[in-house]
Structures are given as structure tokens and as C-alpha cells.
Scaffold this active site. Sequence first.
Site, short mmCIF file in Angstrom:
data_model
loop_
_atom_site.label_atom_id
_atom_site.label_comp_id
_atom_site.label_asym_id
_atom_site.label_seq_id
_atom_site.Cartn_x
_atom_site.Cartn_y
_atom_site.Cartn_z
N ARG A 232 0.84 -1.20 0.00
CA ARG A 232 0.00 0.00 0.00
C ARG A 232 0.87 1.25 0.00
NH1 ARG A 232 -5.47 -1.49 3.44
NH2 ARG A 232 -5.71 -3.48 2.38
N GLU A 234 0.66 4.09 0.94
CA GLU A 234 -0.02 5.09 1.76
C GLU A 234 1.00 5.84 2.61
OE1 GLU A 234 -3.02 3.25 4.15
OE2 GLU A 234 -1.85 1.46 4.48
N ARG A 240 0.87 2.25 12.90
CA ARG A 240 0.34 0.93 12.54
C ARG A 240 0.23 0.67 11.04
NH1 ARG A 240 -6.05 1.39 14.30
NH2 ARG A 240 -6.86 1.75 12.20
N HIS A 241 0.84 1.52 10.22
CA HIS A 241 0.80 1.29 8.78
C HIS A 241 2.19 1.02 8.24
CE1 HIS A 241 -3.10 3.39 9.30
NE2 HIS A 241 -3.48 2.56 8.35
N GLU A 383 -7.81 -1.83 14.99
CA GLU A 383 -8.22 -2.77 13.94
C GLU A 383 -7.09 -3.73 13.57
OE1 GLU A 383 -9.67 -0.95 10.27
OE2 GLU A 383 -9.10 -2.76 9.17
N SER A 386 -10.46 -6.76 8.74
CA SER A 386 -11.76 -6.40 8.18
C SER A 386 -12.25 -7.58 7.38
CB SER A 386 -11.64 -5.20 7.23
OG SER A 386 -11.45 -4.00 7.96
N ARG A 434 0.18 -6.59 12.72
CA ARG A 434 -0.67 -5.97 13.75
C ARG A 434 -1.03 -6.97 14.83
NH1 ARG A 434 -4.85 -1.59 11.08
NH2 ARG A 434 -3.26 -0.53 9.83
P1 ATP Z 1 -6.67 1.04 8.65
O1 ATP Z 1 -8.07 1.45 8.99
O2 ATP Z 1 -5.83 0.79 9.85
O3 ATP Z 1 -6.02 1.94 7.64
P2 ATP Z 1 -7.76 -0.61 6.65
O4 ATP Z 1 -9.19 -0.66 7.10
O5 ATP Z 1 -7.39 0.36 5.60
O6 ATP Z 1 -6.80 -0.38 7.94
P3 ATP Z 1 -8.04 -3.14 5.36
O7 ATP Z 1 -8.12 -2.68 3.95
O8 ATP Z 1 -9.31 -3.48 6.05
O9 ATP Z 1 -7.24 -2.07 6.21
O10 ATP Z 1 -6.98 -4.34 5.42
C1 ATP Z 1 -7.16 -5.50 6.20
C2 ATP Z 1 -6.15 -5.56 7.34
O11 ATP Z 1 -4.83 -5.38 6.87
C3 ATP Z 1 -6.31 -4.46 8.37
O12 ATP Z 1 -7.32 -4.79 9.30
C4 ATP Z 1 -4.95 -4.41 9.00
O13 ATP Z 1 -4.80 -5.44 9.97
C5 ATP Z 1 -4.04 -4.72 7.84
N1 ATP Z 1 -3.48 -3.49 7.26
C6 ATP Z 1 -4.11 -2.61 6.45
N2 ATP Z 1 -3.28 -1.63 6.04
C7 ATP Z 1 -2.08 -1.91 6.62
C8 ATP Z 1 -0.80 -1.29 6.57
N3 ATP Z 1 -0.58 -0.20 5.84
N4 ATP Z 1 0.21 -1.84 7.28
C9 ATP Z 1 0.00 -2.96 8.02
N5 ATP Z 1 -1.17 -3.60 8.09
C10 ATP Z 1 -2.22 -3.09 7.40
MG MG Z 2 -10.36 -2.31 7.39
MG MG Z 3 -10.01 0.54 8.78
MG MG Z 4 -6.21 2.00 5.62
#
Ligand code: ATP
Ligand code: MG
Ligand code: MG
Ligand code: MG
Length: 460
Positions: A232, A234, A240-241, A383, A386, A434
Site C-alpha cells: 500500500r 499510503e 500501525r501502517h 483494527e 476487516s 498488527r
Molecule cells: P486502517 O483502517 O488501519 O487503515 P484498513 O481498514 O485500511 O486499515 P483493510 O483494507 O481493512 O485495512 O486491510 C485489512 C487488514 O490489513 C487491516 O485490518 C490491518 O490489519 C491490515 N493493514 C491494512 N493496512 C495496513 C498497513 N498499511 N500496514 C500494516 N497492516 C495493514
Molecule cells: Mg479495514
Molecule cells: Mg479501517
Molecule cells: Mg487503511
Amino acid sequence: ERIFVTVPELVNHVDKGLVWVRGRVHTSRAKGKQCFPILRQQSSTIQCILAVNDIISKQMVKFTGNIPKESIIDIQAKPVSVPNKIESCTEQTVELCVEQVFVISQAKSQLPLQIEDASRPLNPDDAGGLNIRVNQDTRLNNRVLDLRTPANQAIFRLEAGVCRLFRDILTENGFTEIHTPKIQLPDEGGEYFFTVNYFKETAYLAVSQYIHRQMAIAADFEKVFTVGAVFRAEDSHTHRHLIEFVGLDLEMTFKYHYHEVLHTISNTLTAIFKGLRDQYSREIEAVGQQYKVEPFKFLEKPLILQFTEGIAMLREAGIETGDDEDLSLPNEKLLGRLVKAKYDTDFYILDKFPLSARPFYTMPDPDNPKYSNSFDMFMRGEEISSGAQRIHDPEYLIERAKHDAVELTKLAAYIDAFRYGCSPHAGCSIGMERVVMFYLGLNNIRKTSMFPHDPKRLMP
Ligand code: ATP
Ligand code: MG
Ligand code: MG
Ligand code: MG
């Protein structure tokens, strides 16, 4: 030929003559005609003694005392039981009376960080949680040294345990592990994509893996999981990312209700927590020595709350928040604290998220289309996963994509997968780093990624 003995095995060799041991020079202290190196193998240490006598020359003592810390040496020595604790700096009941020393691989004498400093417990008053002696950048710039600390040795052994337990538990429950492509065409969430040159086309690194998992379901694989990299682009300067993380993802058909899948996921996570508690107590303790945190609490039967219940708890606590938006990070954390106070658990599930906060392929709640058959799972109020029931009707999927202005032209094969009959199914994605981070109560996801990348760091 040298027969080597590991440090934990030494107790069985006391007073039985010479053995060979290979390890690193952890520290070394010289005192007159004696020198006292501590040898280290991963997280085990052993006190060694060299004293000038018939076998050991003065030069030998001097030479050994000057071997740089972290060098790898072979020693031949007699294991003896510790006569008194005065000269011993370790917990061991055995010491080694050294007769020969060979340097196998010498470390530079100037180390960018000292393992002892990097291993020191955090000061509990240090609110930022950064170890003031060795800051995070120094650690990550010299990750190979940093990873030698007992806490880091434990973190990554426990992380391997999370993956192993995930695989074992799902396999026992009839799941098939599959491998999905990491080079893909775009779906939703375009802003997070890394582009790749793919011959004459532009392709993208996988931001999620649901497309191919769902296609495997349509192909009759009923219960599948993947353990694989997710990318990602981002702005990940958060705690946590990561730019690249490992997704523990699963997809599964169900007969009557998507809660069949939700329960499989939450029971799998609970079984992982138990497996960690029962099989990794030494690792948990080693991490606890450096990072003092409360043990992770979870219930035998996972707690499932409705999204609306969560919102009601937040409102009761004086927070204003809408019915149809995702939880903000502060609200997520606050709700975690409220849930912990009320139900005494660090793990819970929030079910039936607002439809508008979820991607187009999420099944709306048939009883109230403002909400959806989707859920998030939380550890210590943040989180970790999902998941959702997916739409398996191709026309409805197209309608939902249009509604969300998602371009489907390149995803025809995904939509087509549902044109030849597909069981109702649901799945989820769990962030491996996580899970480890929050299970251990660590404050930054970089601590649970062996080589974490972020927008400013591509090496190591
Ligand atoms: P967040 O709300 O923390 O940005 P997200 O809702 O965007 O997470 P999802 O698309 O639901 O993330 O991805 C599923 C899972 O992958 C998340 O619940 C999280 O555990 C993990 N995850 C998502 N983005 C990241 C990241 N950049 N780094 C590490 N783990 C991630
Ligand atoms: Mg999510
Ligand atoms: Mg989320
Ligand atoms: Mg996210």
C-alpha cells in the site's frame, strides 16, 4: 572433528571434560591475568573464564580480551558448575573454563549500536515509548545488530508462531492454502497502488487479495487461505501502517449465514492467542523484559458487538459520531477502552458496519441496507482485521460498483466468475504484523516487521 554443544545443553556436560562451543562475544572483561568473556548464542549467554596457567598463556588472555564484541568464536572449554556467583554475570549455573579460542568471524571493533543498550528495558515514564538509548532510526539503519536483542529474537519467533498456528488451525479445519498473484490489475482504492511496468501494460502491486480468493471459491475450493505480501502506497508515518505487510487472509463458503464465517475467523484468532500463550511463554516473557506491558486478555467465547452498540457506547461517553461513517482512530481506541472496562477483553468484534464505509463488493444487510454484512476485529482497541460477506450475484455486483463509481472494465473475469454459479461466501484479511504488535502490546508496527519499509526507507 569438533563436536559442538549448545549453551542450554552445557548442564549435561559439567565435569565431564572438554567441549566445543560456538557463539558471539557478548561482552568481555579483563582483570589482571584473567579475562571473562560472555559468550552468546541467540538469547542464551554463558560466562567464560580464561586465567593464565599451564595451558593458557598471558598473550592468549590478552588476545581473547581484545576480540571485538559480536565476533563469532569457537572455544574449547571445560563446563564446571559455578562455585560462587561473584564472577558470574549470568543466570547460568554453569561456567566454561576455556582452553582454546579461535576467531571464526571478526566483528568491526566500532559497533553502531551496543546490543546491551538496545536490550535495556524501557523507562516506564517515557511516554513516547522510544528507548532513549538507541532510537528507532539507529535500530532500523542497523537492523541486523538490532535484531540480535533478546526481545527481537523473541518477537520474530513468536511471529513465525502466528503464521504456523494460522496455517495449522485452518488446515485442520479443511482449508486449502492458495497463492494469489501479487501483480494485478486495479480494483478499488486506486490511490494506494504501486504501479509496475508489465511488458506493454501498466500493472499494480496487490493492495488486497480478495479477487483471486473469491475466484477460488467460485472454482469450488470452498475454504481457502493465503499468507502473502500486501502493498500500500499510503502515507505510513503512523504507528500501525507499513508499505508492505503480510496478509493472513481467508475466504469461505457458508450455508445459512455469514456468521458461520465470522465465527470461524474469531475462533481461529482465539485459538492463535491460546497457542501463543501456551507455546510461546518464553518469548512473551523475553519481550516483557524489555517492554513492560499488560498481558493480552481475551475471552473463551469471543465478544461480538453490533456497530450501532459501539456507537451508542461512544455517545454515552460524550462522543459525537455519525451512524454511517467508519470509526476514526481516536474513537476506535476509545471504544476499545470502553469495551475493556465493560467486558474485560482486549479482543472483540464489531459487526454490521455502515454500508457507505465499505467497498462495493460488500453484501448489504438484507434487513437494513444502510448497514452491511461486514465486520472489523480489534485487539487492544485497534483494527487487526476487516471482513465481510461478498456479493456473489454478478448483476448486483455491477450495480454496487456503479453506485460507488468503480471502474469494472478491467475486472470482467472477476465479475464473470459469478456467472457460472457461486456459493454464498465471506472472508477477511488479517494484518500479521498488527496481530503480533497488539498481542505483545508494542507501540509501533515497525517493531513487528523484520525489515519495515516506509516512504523514506527502502533499505534494509
Ligand atoms: P486502517 O483502517 O488501519 O487503515 P484498513 O481498514 O485500511 O486499515 P483493510 O483494507 O481493512 O485495512 O486491510 C485489512 C487488514 O490489513 C487491516 O485490518 C490491518 O490489519 C491490515 N493493514 C491494512 N493496512 C495496513 C498497513 N498499511 N500496514 C500494516 N497492516 C495493514
Ligand atoms: Mg479495514
Ligand atoms: Mg479501517
Ligand atoms: Mg487503511
